[in-house]
Structure formats: structure tokens, C-alpha cells
Write a protein that holds these residues in place. Sequence first.
Motif, PDB file in Angstrom:
ATOM      1  N   ASP A  22      -2.975   6.042  -2.092  1.00 13.37           N
ATOM      2  CA  ASP A  22      -3.858   5.010  -2.648  1.00 13.37           C
ATOM      3  C   ASP A  22      -4.975   4.703  -1.661  1.00 13.37           C
ATOM      4  O   ASP A  22      -4.880   5.014  -0.474  1.00 13.37           O
ATOM      5  CB  ASP A  22      -3.071   3.723  -2.939  1.00 13.37           C
ATOM      6  CG  ASP A  22      -2.075   3.882  -4.077  1.00 13.37           C
ATOM      7  OD1 ASP A  22      -2.168   4.892  -4.816  1.00 13.37           O
ATOM      8  OD2 ASP A  22      -1.201   3.011  -4.210  1.00 13.37           O
ATOM      9  N   TYR A  23      -6.011   4.064  -2.136  1.00 15.31           N
ATOM     10  CA  TYR A  23      -7.112   3.644  -1.275  1.00 15.31           C
ATOM     11  C   TYR A  23      -6.850   2.213  -0.827  1.00 15.31           C
ATOM     12  O   TYR A  23      -6.524   1.351  -1.641  1.00 15.31           O
ATOM     13  CB  TYR A  23      -8.448   3.729  -2.009  1.00 15.31           C
ATOM     14  CG  TYR A  23      -8.915   5.154  -2.194  1.00 15.31           C
ATOM     15  CD1 TYR A  23      -9.857   5.717  -1.340  1.00 15.31           C
ATOM     16  CD2 TYR A  23      -8.399   5.953  -3.212  1.00 15.31           C
ATOM     17  CE1 TYR A  23     -10.274   7.032  -1.499  1.00 15.31           C
ATOM     18  CE2 TYR A  23      -8.804   7.263  -3.379  1.00 15.31           C
ATOM     19  CZ  TYR A  23      -9.739   7.802  -2.520  1.00 15.31           C
ATOM     20  OH  TYR A  23     -10.143   9.106  -2.669  1.00 15.31           O
ATOM     21  N   CYS A  24      -7.011   1.980   0.463  1.00 17.01           N
ATOM     22  CA  CYS A  24      -6.822   0.636   0.992  1.00 17.01           C
ATOM     23  C   CYS A  24      -8.142  -0.114   0.862  1.00 17.01           C
ATOM     24  O   CYS A  24      -9.161   0.303   1.428  1.00 17.01           O
ATOM     25  CB  CYS A  24      -6.382   0.690   2.459  1.00 17.01           C
ATOM     26  SG  CYS A  24      -6.049  -0.941   3.144  1.00 17.01           S
TER      27      CYS A  24
ATOM     28  N   LEU B 212       0.866  -1.185   0.000  1.00 19.41           N
ATOM     29  CA  LEU B 212       0.000   0.000   0.000  1.00 19.41           C
ATOM     30  C   LEU B 212       0.894   1.223   0.000  1.00 19.41           C
ATOM     31  O   LEU B 212       1.867   1.290   0.755  1.00 19.41           O
ATOM     32  CB  LEU B 212      -0.912   0.010   1.234  1.00 19.41           C
ATOM     33  CG  LEU B 212      -1.854   1.206   1.368  1.00 19.41           C
ATOM     34  CD1 LEU B 212      -2.931   1.195   0.289  1.00 19.41           C
ATOM     35  CD2 LEU B 212      -2.510   1.212   2.752  1.00 19.41           C
ATOM     36  N   ARG B 213       0.546   2.181  -0.845  1.00 26.39           N
ATOM     37  CA  ARG B 213       1.321   3.413  -0.957  1.00 26.39           C
ATOM     38  C   ARG B 213       0.457   4.592  -0.517  1.00 26.39           C
ATOM     39  O   ARG B 213      -0.744   4.641  -0.813  1.00 26.39           O
ATOM     40  CB  ARG B 213       1.768   3.594  -2.402  1.00 26.39           C
ATOM     41  CG  ARG B 213       2.785   4.670  -2.641  1.00 26.39           C
ATOM     42  CD  ARG B 213       3.247   4.742  -4.092  1.00 26.39           C
ATOM     43  NE  ARG B 213       3.623   3.461  -4.686  1.00 26.39           N
ATOM     44  CZ  ARG B 213       4.803   2.846  -4.503  1.00 26.39           C
ATOM     45  NH1 ARG B 213       5.697   3.391  -3.735  1.00 26.39           N
ATOM     46  NH2 ARG B 213       5.052   1.690  -5.104  1.00 26.39           N
TER      47      ARG B 213
ATOM     48  N   PRO C 145      -8.038   8.441   0.962  1.00 24.97           N
ATOM     49  CA  PRO C 145      -6.678   8.044   0.569  1.00 24.97           C
ATOM     50  C   PRO C 145      -5.834   7.719   1.800  1.00 24.97           C
ATOM     51  O   PRO C 145      -5.951   8.370   2.845  1.00 24.97           O
ATOM     52  CB  PRO C 145      -6.134   9.273  -0.156  1.00 24.97           C
ATOM     53  CG  PRO C 145      -7.340  10.035  -0.589  1.00 24.97           C
ATOM     54  CD  PRO C 145      -8.379   9.772   0.462  1.00 24.97           C
TER      55      PRO C 145
END
Length: 193
Positions: free
Chosen positions: A43-45, A39-40, A90
Amino acid sequence: MFNLLYKNISRYIHLSEEEFSYFSAPFQLKNFKKKEVVLREGDYCLFEGFVLDGCFKIYYLNESGFEQTLYFAVEGWWITDVDSLINDVPSILNIEALMDSKVLMISKKDKEHLYETMPQIEKLFRIMNQQSSVALQRRILSLTGKTADKRYLEFLQKYPGLEQKLTQQQVASYLGITHEFLSKIRKRISLEK
């Protein structure tokens, strides 16, 4: 492959063999290479992951651009960004494999389906979230109220054997100190023994 997951959830709820089979069906095995980002930030988890093998660091970059590690997820731990997952925002976190690792991943959609079809799963994740809240509260209290020496000793107790697998920088990031200060702490503690 699912034995560790079964042992983990059995600490909180009881599922029959058939129920566990239904529960575990949506999980997918994913392999991550060392330094691979799961995960960055930004981004959306859309997942939760159960670590079967390996280690991950869950961290963010503070205002000065320095890495601050919230926790390490080792075998038997879960990885996600709860805020992003629940609130559909995000992520501010990064999740990175520190070594080759294996994770059982479940999507948000599949987890929600389990909530609807298996009421005891909602109980499971409620209890696990409560345990996670307790752990995070203890982590905050440790960071704000204990000396770096005590935080280091707590780290050694919480993650036995992990220090040998991590860089000094990674341990220091978790403790909220510089790696130079960590060297001084290690030296001081070894002299006291």
C-alpha cells in the motif's frame, strides 16, 4: 488529547497557543484495535501518526518470509513509512497495533499545507527526521556490531516495561534472533544477577 503532542514538539520548536491550535487542527484521532493493520506492505503510505496510547510494531518480511521488526512505536513516538510517504512508492513495511491504541493522524497533503503556511513546522519535521536518522543508524550499528545479549539489554533500556506487554516472538524479531535463543539469553542474564 493534544497535550502529549504539544510536549513532544516543544522539545524542538516553540509555538504559541494560537499557532499550536492551527498546527494541530488537521490531526485526526484514530483508534486501532489489537492486531489491526495501519499500513500493509504494497500500500502507499499517505500519513504520519503520533502515538497517544498503545504500541505498534513496524516490520517487514525478509526473503525467508520471517518477520523482522524495525522498531516499536509507543506513547510519544511517530509511525509512518518514510520511503513510501516521501517517494510515493509502495510500502515494504507493515504497521500493526500490538494492543488497543490511539493515534493522532495527519495526511501527507495536510502536512505539506502546514509546511507552506508555517515555516517552523518544516524546521520541526527536519529536526525530527534528523533524530530518526540517528536512531536508525544506531539501530543498524547495534544489529551489525553487537552481540544478541547486548542488543537485548539495549532493548530493555530503550523500551522500559514493554517486554512484559510483548510476546517472546515479538522481542526476538526485534533483536534479529529466534525466540529459543532469546530464552537462553534471558536465562543467562538472570543467572548473572
